[in-house]
Design an enzyme around this catalytic site. Structure first.
Site, PDB file in Angstrom:
ATOM      1  N   CYS A  68       0.836  -1.200   0.000  1.00  0.00           N
ATOM      2  CA  CYS A  68       0.000   0.000   0.000  1.00  0.00           C
ATOM      3  C   CYS A  68       0.875   1.255   0.000  1.00  0.00           C
ATOM      4  O   CYS A  68       1.841   1.346   0.769  1.00  0.00           O
ATOM      5  CB  CYS A  68      -0.913  -0.004   1.217  1.00  0.00           C
ATOM      6  N   CYS A  72       0.096   5.048   6.830  1.00  0.00           N
ATOM      7  CA  CYS A  72      -0.586   4.898   8.121  1.00  0.00           C
ATOM      8  C   CYS A  72       0.369   4.254   9.130  1.00  0.00           C
ATOM      9  O   CYS A  72       0.888   3.152   8.901  1.00  0.00           O
ATOM     10  CB  CYS A  72      -1.830   4.036   7.960  1.00  0.00           C
ATOM     11  N   CYS A  75      -0.003   0.489  10.324  1.00  0.00           N
ATOM     12  CA  CYS A  75      -0.305  -0.579   9.381  1.00  0.00           C
ATOM     13  C   CYS A  75       0.942  -1.231   8.783  1.00  0.00           C
ATOM     14  O   CYS A  75       1.751  -0.551   8.130  1.00  0.00           O
ATOM     15  CB  CYS A  75      -1.181  -0.035   8.262  1.00  0.00           C
ATOM     16  N   CYS A 112     -16.479  -9.728   5.008  1.00  0.00           N
ATOM     17  CA  CYS A 112     -15.805  -8.469   4.709  1.00  0.00           C
ATOM     18  C   CYS A 112     -14.512  -8.744   3.948  1.00  0.00           C
ATOM     19  O   CYS A 112     -13.745  -9.642   4.319  1.00  0.00           O
ATOM     20  CB  CYS A 112     -15.491  -7.717   6.002  1.00  0.00           C
ATOM     21  N   CYS A 143     -19.289  -6.719   2.747  1.00  0.00           N
ATOM     22  CA  CYS A 143     -18.614  -5.477   3.128  1.00  0.00           C
ATOM     23  C   CYS A 143     -17.245  -5.481   2.464  1.00  0.00           C
ATOM     24  O   CYS A 143     -16.603  -6.536   2.371  1.00  0.00           O
ATOM     25  CB  CYS A 143     -18.470  -5.390   4.653  1.00  0.00           C
ATOM     26  N   CYS A 203     -19.567   1.596   7.462  1.00  0.00           N
ATOM     27  CA  CYS A 203     -18.841   0.997   8.579  1.00  0.00           C
ATOM     28  C   CYS A 203     -17.646   1.900   8.834  1.00  0.00           C
ATOM     29  O   CYS A 203     -16.749   1.995   7.989  1.00  0.00           O
ATOM     30  CB  CYS A 203     -18.397  -0.419   8.228  1.00  0.00           C
ATOM     31  N   ARG A 275     -18.624  -2.514  17.209  1.00  0.00           N
ATOM     32  CA  ARG A 275     -17.900  -3.760  16.985  1.00  0.00           C
ATOM     33  C   ARG A 275     -16.554  -3.784  17.696  1.00  0.00           C
ATOM     34  O   ARG A 275     -15.767  -2.841  17.612  1.00  0.00           O
ATOM     35  CB  ARG A 275     -17.669  -3.976  15.477  1.00  0.00           C
TER      36      ARG A 275
END
Length: 332
Positions: A68, A72, A75, A112, A143, A203, A275
């Protein structure tokens, strides 16, 4: 009352009104309540809006891992971090559907799919839409989390039958720049707006334990609760500290502080599914039980969340059985 003990007067009964005008001071006041009072308010609202013994189960699969371009700080999939996860190609449709069938058999009602992209390319959209259609044919909710979306992409996912789109804001607007520099906070809000306008459920949640202040934690809940429509699902993640990421040495979060965040989310967003997401692997059964009492009524179920561990299915079944909890949709 023993000498020197502080007096306590009960706040007004918690309101079930759906508000979008919370301020940080109000949410901070909730987080600062004596723990029994905070739990009472959260449980009262939870019981008025949901069956308190019911848990919704989702399973998350990484359909495209690593590489990616975002930075972040939490991550391991970022290509910019030392020892980042090795980039892999997008999974084949057949393999994804095989995993979805396993998830359904294990009790998940929602499947998901997450891809480590800044935003999906046109060639990827066709494949992802086919995955969504295939999972829907299995009788499961769908999702995906694919990064940023424009309006046309959101509508295309809706046409494929997508039920939910995950796009977290991660932390408070004020602290966001300390965690991510390659994507602005407003860009996240723009994607959420495109998703909502396309008629897809949202979400959206955040992460606790990234070095944020108590005020930032209150700011995260405030930002979520003040969205034009409350997210249908609100994942509250506990940071999983991964070697090679800038947050690998972040301080641990005290369990009761995390429970307080769950309670604040329940009080400010009465009708949302709150959640327990990443970080459950590091929680004991007692902490998870307190989170359920505070209003959490959804969990990710399975052995992994994208690239990090998740409590094994057997442990989850044993805990839910011990608590007398039942699941929505397909039973365990």
């Amino acid at each position: 009352m023993p000498d020197g003990s502080p007096s306590f007067s009960r706040p007004a009964s918690p309101s079930l009104d759906i508000r979008h005008d919370w301020n940080v001071a109000e949410v901070q006041a909730l987080l600062d309540l004596p723990f029994p009072e905070l739990m009472f308010q959260a449980q009262a609202i939870h019981r008025a809006t949901f069956d308190p013994t019911e848990i919704q189960i989702s399973t998350l699969l990484s359909i495209k891992t690593g590489g990616c371009p975002e930075d972040c700080a939490y991550c391991p999939q970022s290509a910019l971090h030392e020892d980042g996860v090795k980039a892999e190609k997008l999974m084949a449709i057949e393999k994804v559907l095989t995993e979805a069938k396993k998830a359904k058999a294990a009790g998940a009602s929602r499947f998901c799919m997450g891809a480590a992209w800044r935003s999906p390319k046109e060639r990827d959209m066709e494949t992802v839409c086919a995955m969504i259609e295939g999972v829907k044919e299995l009788g499961m909710e769908t999702c995906v989390t694919l990064g940023m979306l424009d309006d046309a992409q959101a509508h295309r996912l809706k046409q494929a039958g997508l039920d939910y789109y995950n796009h977290n804001i991660d932390t408070s607007p004020e602290y966001y720049g300390e965690i991510i520099t390659t994507r602005t906070y407003q860009e996240r809000l723009d994607t959420l707006s495109n998703v909502r306008d396309a008629g897809i459920n949202v979400c959206c949640g955040g992460i606790v334990g990234m070095g944020e202040s108590e005020t930032d934690r209150a700011g995260l809940i405030t930002a979520l609760a003040n969205m034009p429509t409350h997210p249908e699902s609100v994942p509250i993640n506990l940071l999983v500290r991964v070697e090679g990421t800038p947050l690998a040495k972040a301080d641990e979060v005290r369990p009761l502080d995390f429970v307080r965040m769950i309670a604040a989310a329940r009080i400010t967003m009465p009708k949302s599914r709150v959640r327990l997401a990443a970080g459950r692997e590091n929680m004991n059964d007692e902490t998870q039980t307190l989170c359920f009492l505070a209003g959490a009524n959804s969990i990710f179920y399975g052995e992994r969340l994208l690239t990090t561990p998740n409590p094994q299915a057997q442990r989850d079944r044993a805990l839910l059985d011990n608590l007398g909890m039942h699941t929505t949709g397909i039973g365990l």
